[in-house]
Each structure stands twice: as C-alpha cells, then as structure tokens.
Design a protein around this motif. Structure first.
Motif, PDB file in Angstrom:
ATOM      1  N   THR A 160       0.843  -1.189   0.000  1.00 40.03           N
ATOM      2  CA  THR A 160       0.000   0.000   0.000  1.00 40.03           C
ATOM      3  C   THR A 160       0.879   1.239   0.000  1.00 40.03           C
ATOM      4  OG1 THR A 160      -0.091   0.117   2.402  1.00 40.03           O
ATOM      5  CG2 THR A 160      -1.797  -1.198   1.326  1.00 40.03           C
ATOM      6  N   LEU A 161       0.283   2.365  -0.439  1.00 36.64           N
ATOM      7  CA  LEU A 161       1.019   3.621  -0.479  1.00 36.64           C
ATOM      8  C   LEU A 161       0.086   4.744  -0.036  1.00 36.64           C
ATOM      9  CD1 LEU A 161       3.658   5.125  -1.371  1.00 36.64           C
ATOM     10  CD2 LEU A 161       2.515   5.509  -3.558  1.00 36.64           C
ATOM     11  N   GLY A 162       0.498   5.498   0.989  1.00 40.02           N
ATOM     12  CA  GLY A 162      -0.287   6.641   1.442  1.00 40.02           C
ATOM     13  C   GLY A 162       0.053   7.878   0.629  1.00 40.02           C
ATOM     14  N   ILE A 163      -0.965   8.645   0.234  1.00 39.15           N
ATOM     15  CA  ILE A 163      -0.763   9.845  -0.587  1.00 39.15           C
ATOM     16  C   ILE A 163      -1.494  11.006   0.085  1.00 39.15           C
ATOM     17  CG2 ILE A 163      -1.021  10.839  -2.905  1.00 39.15           C
ATOM     18  CD1 ILE A 163      -1.455   7.884  -3.881  1.00 39.15           C
ATOM     19  N   VAL A 164      -0.799  12.163   0.165  1.00 39.41           N
ATOM     20  CA  VAL A 164      -1.406  13.348   0.783  1.00 39.41           C
ATOM     21  C   VAL A 164      -1.468  14.461  -0.259  1.00 39.41           C
ATOM     22  CG1 VAL A 164      -1.154  15.105   2.584  1.00 39.41           C
ATOM     23  CG2 VAL A 164      -0.562  12.708   3.068  1.00 39.41           C
ATOM     24  N   ALA A 165      -2.614  15.154  -0.307  1.00 42.67           N
ATOM     25  CA  ALA A 165      -2.778  16.268  -1.243  1.00 42.67           C
ATOM     26  C   ALA A 165      -2.749  17.584  -0.472  1.00 42.67           C
ATOM     27  CB  ALA A 165      -4.099  16.139  -1.986  1.00 42.67           C
ATOM     28  N   THR A 166      -2.072  18.582  -1.054  1.00 38.22           N
ATOM     29  CA  THR A 166      -2.083  19.930  -0.488  1.00 38.22           C
ATOM     30  C   THR A 166      -2.687  20.859  -1.534  1.00 38.22           C
ATOM     31  OG1 THR A 166      -0.058  19.390   0.688  1.00 38.22           O
ATOM     32  CG2 THR A 166      -0.666  21.728   0.570  1.00 38.22           C
ATOM     33  N   VAL A 167      -3.703  21.627  -1.115  1.00 43.09           N
ATOM     34  CA  VAL A 167      -4.359  22.549  -2.038  1.00 43.09           C
ATOM     35  C   VAL A 167      -3.987  23.972  -1.630  1.00 43.09           C
ATOM     36  CG1 VAL A 167      -6.565  23.293  -3.012  1.00 43.09           C
ATOM     37  CG2 VAL A 167      -6.255  20.907  -2.278  1.00 43.09           C
ATOM     38  N   ALA A 168      -3.454  24.727  -2.586  1.00 49.30           N
ATOM     39  CA  ALA A 168      -3.069  26.108  -2.302  1.00 49.30           C
ATOM     40  C   ALA A 168      -4.095  27.074  -2.895  1.00 49.30           C
ATOM     41  CB  ALA A 168      -1.689  26.392  -2.891  1.00 49.30           C
ATOM     42  N   ASN A 169      -4.302  28.184  -2.216  1.00 48.95           N
ATOM     43  CA  ASN A 169      -5.136  29.292  -2.707  1.00 48.95           C
ATOM     44  C   ASN A 169      -6.614  28.933  -2.820  1.00 48.95           C
ATOM     45  OD1 ASN A 169      -2.609  30.601  -3.083  1.00 48.95           O
ATOM     46  ND2 ASN A 169      -2.467  29.645  -5.109  1.00 48.95           N
ATOM     47  N   ASP A 170      -7.062  28.005  -2.001  1.00 46.13           N
ATOM     48  CA  ASP A 170      -8.484  27.644  -2.044  1.00 46.13           C
ATOM     49  C   ASP A 170      -9.164  28.213  -0.797  1.00 46.13           C
ATOM     50  OD1 ASP A 170     -10.988  26.604  -2.166  1.00 46.13           O
ATOM     51  OD2 ASP A 170     -10.373  24.496  -2.010  1.00 46.13           O
ATOM     52  N   PRO A 171      -9.852  29.374  -0.932  1.00 39.94           N
ATOM     53  CA  PRO A 171     -10.478  29.984   0.254  1.00 39.94           C
ATOM     54  C   PRO A 171     -11.577  29.096   0.850  1.00 39.94           C
ATOM     55  CG  PRO A 171     -11.162  31.108  -1.771  1.00 39.94           C
ATOM     56  CD  PRO A 171     -10.086  30.138  -2.156  1.00 39.94           C
ATOM     57  N   THR A 172     -12.154  28.205   0.048  1.00 41.64           N
ATOM     58  CA  THR A 172     -13.230  27.346   0.566  1.00 41.64           C
ATOM     59  C   THR A 172     -12.671  26.185   1.377  1.00 41.64           C
ATOM     60  OG1 THR A 172     -13.312  25.836  -1.320  1.00 41.64           O
ATOM     61  CG2 THR A 172     -14.602  27.882  -1.485  1.00 41.64           C
ATOM     62  N   GLY A 173     -11.384  25.854   1.180  1.00 34.46           N
ATOM     63  CA  GLY A 173     -10.770  24.754   1.923  1.00 34.46           C
ATOM     64  C   GLY A 173     -11.456  23.431   1.719  1.00 34.46           C
ATOM     65  N   SER A 174     -12.014  23.218   0.508  1.00 32.06           N
ATOM     66  CA  SER A 174     -12.838  22.013   0.321  1.00 32.06           C
ATOM     67  C   SER A 174     -12.039  20.783  -0.101  1.00 32.06           C
ATOM     68  CB  SER A 174     -13.973  22.292  -0.659  1.00 32.06           C
ATOM     69  OG  SER A 174     -13.485  22.974  -1.783  1.00 32.06           O
ATOM     70  N   GLY A 175     -10.738  20.932  -0.349  1.00 32.08           N
ATOM     71  CA  GLY A 175      -9.918  19.743  -0.562  1.00 32.08           C
ATOM     72  C   GLY A 175     -10.073  19.146  -1.947  1.00 32.08           C
ATOM     73  N   VAL A 176      -9.796  17.833  -2.026  1.00 35.29           N
ATOM     74  CA  VAL A 176      -9.745  17.171  -3.341  1.00 35.29           C
ATOM     75  C   VAL A 176     -10.628  15.924  -3.350  1.00 35.29           C
ATOM     76  CG1 VAL A 176      -7.368  17.945  -3.763  1.00 35.29           C
ATOM     77  CG2 VAL A 176      -7.765  15.698  -2.718  1.00 35.29           C
ATOM     78  N   SER A 177     -10.974  15.507  -4.568  1.00 41.49           N
ATOM     79  CA  SER A 177     -11.540  14.174  -4.768  1.00 41.49           C
ATOM     80  C   SER A 177     -10.481  13.323  -5.452  1.00 41.49           C
ATOM     81  CB  SER A 177     -12.809  14.255  -5.616  1.00 41.49           C
ATOM     82  OG  SER A 177     -12.514  14.786  -6.891  1.00 41.49           O
ATOM     83  N   TRP A 178     -10.539  12.007  -5.213  1.00 44.31           N
ATOM     84  CA  TRP A 178      -9.494  11.106  -5.684  1.00 44.31           C
ATOM     85  C   TRP A 178     -10.011  10.221  -6.799  1.00 44.31           C
ATOM     86  CZ3 TRP A 178      -4.680  11.829  -3.814  1.00 44.31           C
ATOM     87  CH2 TRP A 178      -4.547  12.533  -2.611  1.00 44.31           C
ATOM     88  N   ASN A 179      -9.132   9.900  -7.734  1.00 44.30           N
ATOM     89  CA  ASN A 179      -9.492   9.004  -8.820  1.00 44.30           C
ATOM     90  C   ASN A 179      -8.309   8.106  -9.150  1.00 44.30           C
ATOM     91  OD1 ASN A 179     -11.243   8.112 -11.019  1.00 44.30           O
ATOM     92  ND2 ASN A 179      -9.694   9.039 -12.333  1.00 44.30           N
ATOM     93  N   LEU A 180      -8.607   6.861  -9.465  1.00 43.76           N
ATOM     94  CA  LEU A 180      -7.560   5.893  -9.821  1.00 43.76           C
ATOM     95  C   LEU A 180      -7.772   5.424 -11.241  1.00 43.76           C
ATOM     96  CD1 LEU A 180      -5.264   3.799  -9.162  1.00 43.76           C
ATOM     97  CD2 LEU A 180      -7.105   2.260  -8.432  1.00 43.76           C
ATOM     98  N   SER A 181      -6.710   5.432 -12.013  1.00 44.18           N
ATOM     99  CA  SER A 181      -6.752   4.848 -13.344  1.00 44.18           C
ATOM    100  C   SER A 181      -5.787   3.663 -13.351  1.00 44.18           C
ATOM    101  CB  SER A 181      -6.349   5.902 -14.384  1.00 44.18           C
ATOM    102  OG  SER A 181      -6.177   5.281 -15.632  1.00 44.18           O
ATOM    103  N   GLY A 182      -6.334   2.449 -13.508  1.00 44.58           N
ATOM    104  CA  GLY A 182      -5.487   1.259 -13.514  1.00 44.58           C
ATOM    105  C   GLY A 182      -5.895   0.268 -12.440  1.00 44.58           C
ATOM    106  N   VAL A 183      -5.063  -0.748 -12.246  1.00 44.39           N
ATOM    107  CA  VAL A 183      -5.395  -1.844 -11.332  1.00 44.39           C
ATOM    108  C   VAL A 183      -5.253  -1.421  -9.876  1.00 44.39           C
ATOM    109  CG1 VAL A 183      -4.737  -3.619 -13.015  1.00 44.39           C
ATOM    110  CG2 VAL A 183      -3.029  -2.738 -11.397  1.00 44.39           C
ATOM    111  N   GLY A 184      -5.756  -2.249  -8.972  1.00 47.56           N
ATOM    112  CA  GLY A 184      -5.701  -1.942  -7.544  1.00 47.56           C
ATOM    113  C   GLY A 184      -6.917  -1.132  -7.134  1.00 47.56           C
ATOM    114  N   SER A 185      -6.857  -0.513  -5.955  1.00 49.54           N
ATOM    115  CA  SER A 185      -8.008   0.261  -5.491  1.00 49.54           C
ATOM    116  C   SER A 185      -7.554   1.350  -4.525  1.00 49.54           C
ATOM    117  CB  SER A 185      -9.014  -0.665  -4.803  1.00 49.54           C
ATOM    118  OG  SER A 185      -8.413  -1.289  -3.687  1.00 49.54           O
ATOM    119  N   LEU A 186      -8.399   2.370  -4.406  1.00 50.43           N
ATOM    120  CA  LEU A 186      -8.204   3.382  -3.372  1.00 50.43           C
ATOM    121  C   LEU A 186      -9.047   2.959  -2.182  1.00 50.43           C
ATOM    122  CD1 LEU A 186      -8.397   6.619  -5.564  1.00 50.43           C
ATOM    123  CD2 LEU A 186      -6.355   5.420  -4.748  1.00 50.43           C
TER     124      LEU A 186
END
Lengths: 590, 164
Positions: free
Chosen positions: A47-73
């Motif tokens: 497994t691999l942990g991934i962290v996203a940082t969003v800059a300049n987003d006043p709403t602070g709503s973060g990200v949605s994740w998507n995987l292309s390929g085998v395995g799963s999130l």
C-alpha cells in the motif's frame, strides 16, 4: 430545473469569456500538489499513502481522488486530503497506475502520481486451493508450491489462537489441526508467505464447523449496516473467486424468502469476479424490480458462496452497480428508484432464499430461455443493452438450490430453508435467530408438527381469508417485507402513512392450495410509537396493502418478518425432493 | 378477476362496440398516444408494444381491454364510453412497461415514487394518492399486481374499486 441549468450554463460561459480562460484576473489560481511528488514503485500487495495539499483555495474544500489502472483506493480511510492506494495482491507483470487528485473548488486544478506495481518473480500457490470445511478434531494437510525460488514459505494462521493450530511445518508443507472441541462455527485463514519475497503470499480458508451447526446460519434483526432498517433480518456470506481461496466475508445481507438469488453491492466486493457473457452479446446484466417501484441493476458474476458448513459452487451472483459506459434500460428502471447503493438499499445485499431455483422461473416454467419481453436479463456493451435469453445455469440462482453434500453434512441441504426467531411482542433493540438449511435432511431440520401449505402454481401464493370479510388469494409469507401488509379499515399513521397506527388484536385464516387451513392471531401496534423507541425489531408492525376492501385475484395479505417471530417457518424450493409423504415443493410450512 | 357474461347484447354495448370500431378505423390517423389518460386506440399501441393478445370485455359503463403478454402478465385497460382509458391494472410475473402503460401520467408516477422514500418502509406495497393519479401496487418478485387510474376520469357511477 432545466431553465436554471441553461441560466447557469450561459452565466458560466459569460464568466469564462469575460475572464479569458478560467481564472479571474488578480486572483491567484488554485493549485494541487501531492506527497510523494515523484513517481513511485511498490511491490504487489503493498500500500502507499498519498497526501494532497491545495493552495489558494479559500473554501478549503480539498480534493476528490481518482484511480486509473489496477488496484483500489481505500474508501474506508479516504478523506479530502489523503488516500491510501492498495496494490493488487498479485500482478503478472510490472504495471503502472495513476492516482489523480482534483480540487473540489476548481476541477481544472489537478495533480497526478504514477505508481508502478512490481510483479514478483516469486509466486506461491497452495494445495488444496479451495476453502476447506472441517469439523472438530479434523486435520488438513497443506502443500505450498513456489515458483521462481527454492527457499520455500513461512506459515501463519489467523486467528492466531483458539480456532486450531499448525504443526509439522516445513518450507513447503504444514498440517492444520482443528480444535478437539468446537462450540461455534468459525472462519480460519492460513497464509503461506514466500521467504524470498514477502509480498508473495497464498491463502487457504478453513470453515470450522461445530457439531450440529453445519446447516445453521446466524441471522439477526439488528437494523442492518446503517442501523436504520426496521424488521429486516440480516446475515453474512463468504464469497470467493470460483475454485480459489480468494475470499471475502460480507455482512449486512438481508434475508429474503420472497425473492430468489444472492445480490451484493459491487462497492462491498473487492474480489476480481468476472461477468458471464450474454447470448445476445456483451456482458450478462440483471434487473430486479420490487413492488415499491425500486430496482437493482448489475452484472451476473459467478462466485463460490460459503455459509456455515455449506457451499454453493459457481453460483451466479447479481453484483449491484450502476453502469459507467451505458445507461440502465428504461424497461428496467421504469421511473423507479435505483437502489444500487447502501443508502437506498439499507443493506449490503439481499440473499433471496425463496421458493424457486432461479429468478426467472415459476414452478418449472422458465420465462427467460425464449425471446420475450421479460425485463430482467440484458446483454450489454458500451453502446447499450438489449434483452437476452438466458439458460437456467446462468440465471441468478437461489444459493440453497446449489448446496452439495460435503464432509460435515448428512446429505444435500438444498430443498429449502427454515427461519427461526424467538417470539416478540412490542419492540426490541435486536432479535437473534437462525436460518437452517434443508428440510428433513439433518437431525435439526425435521418438519415435525408443522402444517404444510401448498401454493398456486401460477404465482406461488396462497389464500388469506376471514379478515374484515376479505378473501385474498394472492397472499404470501415473505421475510423481506418489513411488516404485516394487508388491506384493512385500520387507521394509517399520521407520521408514517405506510404503516398502521391502530393498536389492534386481529386474526386471519391461511388456506393452502392443498386446503390446509390455520388461523393466525396477530397484533398491530402504533407504528409511530414503535419507531420512536429507536429499536429495530418489532413484533407488531403493520401497514396498508392496496385498496380496501379487497377480494379476489391480486388481493394479498403479505405476512412479513414479524410473522416469523415465535415460529419455525419452512420455505421449500420448487423442483427439489421433500420429505416423503409431503406434497411436492414448493410450499410453506409452519 | 373481472368477468363478463356472454350472450346478451345490450343496446349500450352495441353502441360501445360501434364507438370502438369507429375508433379503430380512425386509429391510423391518430398520433401515438400512450395508455392511461389516452384514447382507446392506445390500447392497440400497448398490445403491439407488449407483444400480447387482446380481449375486449364490454360492460355497462365502461369496457375492459385485456392484454395477455408473452410473459403471462395480464394488463387490463378500462375505457370510458367516450373512448378514454381511465384506469389500468396489471398482474403477473413481470411488471409491464410502466412508461408505455401510464402514458402522460408516467412523469407524475416517477416523481411520486422518488418522493416516497420513507426509510422505515423498505420492501412494501406502493400507495400513491395524488390529484390526477392513484397508483397502488402489491405482491412480490415474480408475482406483481397493481393498478393506476385518474380519479377525475372515472365515469360517474363507476367505483374505482372495479379497476383491478
């Protein structure tokens, strides 16, 4: 709604044109970055942990994740700022996948990470490969075959203690010893791990069966996986990739004697099951319509299904998911509600253990093997679906109908089920019961003094009469209905119009096609008051059913789950052998 | 089960039959209308769509057009003396195509089904009672029954309970 969409579209076009390409002048654009930031290589099964940082987003709503390929999130741990990528347990060659994070506030701001999943040059396989059903004192000899290495494997067992031990371990063999005394059924997993490459593993599942429990599956009225389902009986099933020990136990499966076939949300399955091919081309898809206007859609995918000491091999299972490359045919949806998700379904799946062997047969007639306008089987490709014929063997099948004899059963427990619950008046937080497989096939499932009620061969219904002067020939017993539903002068609830709020003691007479008769006394309580208790098991829950008064064909008394409380209710399966001296199946007995 | 007594032809029935024949003759020139709320010619549309066989049972205040589909589901369409389908009922192992059967009422039906999502009632009969549309369903998988009618269109003196 449409005019609003047009307005929004025009508005956003004006905004785009006015700002010359998406970012207002003078506003710093939103950007997304990932940690790790550069391409990664991990082993299969890692497994691999991934962290996203969003800059300049006043709403602070973060990200949605998507995987292309085998395995799963991993959806259990996914947040709007982090996710865990689970690589497949094995890949045949090195495979690269891409994980993308998209800003929720501005979907044009994305960041991607490439991950290469390394295939192991070492592969482990076990003999036996399929799950083993073992009783107390039993043993299983296991052999590991390792390709690409000569150093062999290490063995482990889970749970580590209490459900048997490993002995005589070598680099390629081990013996599993079941406990001398087993008091309740358990699932044990034995894992062989390559000494050379610890990401290469193989597993064997042991279904440990207690004496007298080979055909006893625990069920419970417990509110289901969302703890909000009144009068629903739930159980768990273990499903496996056919012929393997790649298995998964899924809980929160609704026990339904009013339908046929195992149907599980695809979102709950993490096994590589494969769809069947349709006669008309494409993959075989199934649609089931319920009387409340809801429907379930998804592919038909064979799996080996284990419950207690029973196995149903290569059972065609309905895997519930909305299609991504085509739309659900309107002849299936028909304006109804799509329940291909946990929120709408209130369950992770439904196990239909009703009177028929498959979901397209009624008393020997197969409606799906000839071209007709049935609306349950479709062959689908990316360009759409068409109704297809389906042989019996590919139809979504009653798991009990496929149970075969094995080392812990006395015979084939494939002719029906018994549902047993203690009696309940009023409400209880939960109510535990049993689903017993087979009728008259083991020491614990004899018919005893139960009365057999045969059914009309056209619709598998019997008659309920002597209730408020009505005769209802389309009546039935159905654990999947969450109350008694019947036409009546009773007052419906002000808060829940689907239920009665009259507190009443009442009775009705059931009459089988064989003229067997019996009076049923039942009680209806104020449903609004019941629901306020916060409990999930109600012995006295009832609601309206069609027009009142109702007499004749189409009029029904639906004896739902509360009918099963305080009874042993037998449901036999059409086409199967029943105890001698009894009418041919299907029938109910209680 | 609705039944009719053969043999005696009432003047009213004769009139109905003539109306029916007249509508059938006109059918080719009518636009494609769906069943509930539509004209009597829409019954033929439904019959063709369902690949079914059609029987017509005339009664005093209305006639019943009964379609038996290839999947054994029986659909009954209730037609007023004015040639309007004011009610439909179905029974059998498969739900008929509701979009075809409910015609212009389909959107209202779909909206009402979507709105009818009480989390307490999971698998239960449907009971939609709205101005302009009543839909009631019953039964279980492979044995469905139901009826739909437009209360305002039910002929005077006819009880809605006869739509079954």
């Amino acid at each position: 709604m449409r005019s609003f969409l047009v307005f929004a579209l025009v508005g956003s076009l004006v905004w785009l044109v006015g700002c010359g390409g998406g970012t207002p002048v003078g506003v710093t654009p939103i950007t997304v970055s990932l940690t790790p930031s550069s391409a990664q290589t991990i082993n299969q099964g890692a497994t691999l942990g991934i962290v996203a940082t969003v800059a300049n987003d006043p709403t602070g709503s973060g990200v949605s994740w998507n995987l292309s390929g085998v395995g799963s999130l991993n959806t259990q741990t996914e947040t709007t700022s982090s996710v865990t990528y689970d690589a497949p347990s094995s890949v045949t060659s090195n495979t690269t996948v891409t994980v993308t994070a998209t800003s929720i506030a501005d979907t044009s701001a994305t960041a991607s990470l490439q991950i290469t999943v390394q295939a192991s040059s070492v592969t482990v396989s076990l003999t036996p490969s399929k799950p083993q059903i073992v009783s107390q004192g039993g043993t299983v000899s296991i052999t590991a075959s390792v390709k690409g290495d000569t150093t062999g494997v290490n063995w482990s067992i889970s749970p580590a203690s209490g459900d048997g031990t490993l002995k005589s371990e070598t680099a390629t063999t081990v013996t599993y010893d079941a406990p001398a005394s087993v008091t309740s059924n358990a699932v044990v997993t034995i894992t062989a791990t390559s000494k050379k490459n610890t990401s290469s593993t193989a597993q064997l599942v042991i279904n440990l069966v207690a004496p007298g429990q080979s055909n006893v599956q625990p069920i419970a009225v417990d509110g289901g996986p969302l703890t909000n389902y009144p009068d629903g009986a739930f159980t768990s099933v273990t499903i496996c990739v056919p012929g393997t020990s790649q298995c998964q136990t899924i809980e929160g499966i609704l026990v339904d004697t009013g339908s046929v076939g195992l149907r599980i949300l695809a979102s709950e399955i993490n096994l590589p099951l494969q769809p069947l091919a349709a006669a008309s081309g494409g993959t075989l898809n199934n649609c089931v319509s319920f009387v409340d206007g809801s429907f379930l859609w998804g592919e038909v995918e064979p799996a080996d299904v284990y419950m207690a000491g029973e196995v149903s091999s290569e059972l065609p299972v309905h895997v519930l998911a909305d299609p991504t490359t085509f739309t659900i045919p309107t002849t299936c949806s028909m304006g109804g509600t799509d329940e291909d998700n946990q929120t709408a379904l209130g369950a992770n799946g439904i196990i239909g253990v009703g009177m028929e062997p498959t979901d397209c047969t009624i008393q020997g007639q197969n409606f799906c093997n000839v071209p007709s306008n049935q609306n349950i089987y479709y062959g689908c490709t990316s360009s759409g679906c068409e109704i297809t014929t389906v042989p019996i063997a590919d139809q979504v099948t009653n798991p009990v109908d496929l149970f075969a004899a094995n080392s812990v059963t006395s015979g084939e427990d494939n002719n029906g089920v018994i549902l047993q619950f203690p009696s309940l008046s009023g409400a209880a937080a939960t109510l535990d019961g049993s689903m017993i497989f087979g009728i008259g096939t083991e020491s614990n499932n004899a018919l005893g003094g139960a009365t057999v009620y045969t059914v009309d061969p056209s619709d598998d219904d019997f008659t309920t009469e002597n209730f408020e002067g009505q005769t209802m020939p389309s009546s039935f017993i159905d654990s999947g209905s969450n109350g008694f539903f019947f036409p009546s002068s009773f007052i419906v609830c002000p808060d829940n119009a689907d239920f009665y709020c009259d507190a009443q003691n009442a009775s009705a007479t059931n009459v089988g096609a064989n003229n067997a008769q019996g009076i049923v006394d039942f009680t209806i309580a104020n449903a609004d008051d019941l629901f306020k208790t916060g409990d999930f098991a109600y012995g006295d829950l009832g609601g309206p059913n069609g027009t009142y008064p109702c007499n004749g064909t189409g009029c029904s008394f639906d004896w739902g789950l509360p009918f099963f409380f305080g009874r042993s209710v037998y449901t036999s399966i059409d086409g199967q052998t029943v105890p001698s001296g009894q009418p041919a199946a299907p029938w109910w007995a209680y | 089960m609705e039944t009719c007594t053969p043999g005696v032809v009432h003047p009213r029935k004769l009139w109905l039959a003539l109306v029916g024949i007249a509508f059938m003759m006109l059918a080719v020139s009518f636009p494609a209308l769906a069943a509930l709320g539509g004209d009597v010619n829409s019954v033929q549309e439904d019959q063709a769509h369902m690949k079914g066989s059609l029987q017509i049972h005339p009664a005093a205040a209305y006639s019943v057009h009964e379609i038996t589909t290839s999947t054994r589901t029986v659909v009954r369409e209730y037609v007023s003396p004015e040639g309007k389908v004011f009610g439909v009922a179905w029974q059998g192992p498969f739900v008929p195509d509701m979009q075809q059967l409910l015609g212009t009422s389909f959107q209202q039906y779909a909206a009402a089904v979507q709105a009818n999502r009480d989390t307490h009632a999971r698998r239960k009969p449907l009971n939609i009672q709205e101005p302009g549309l009543v839909v009631q369903t019953s039964g279980h998988v492979r044995a469905y029954s139901g009826r739909a009618y437009i209360p305002e269109m039910v002929p005077q003196g006819v009880s809605a309970e006869t739509i079954r």
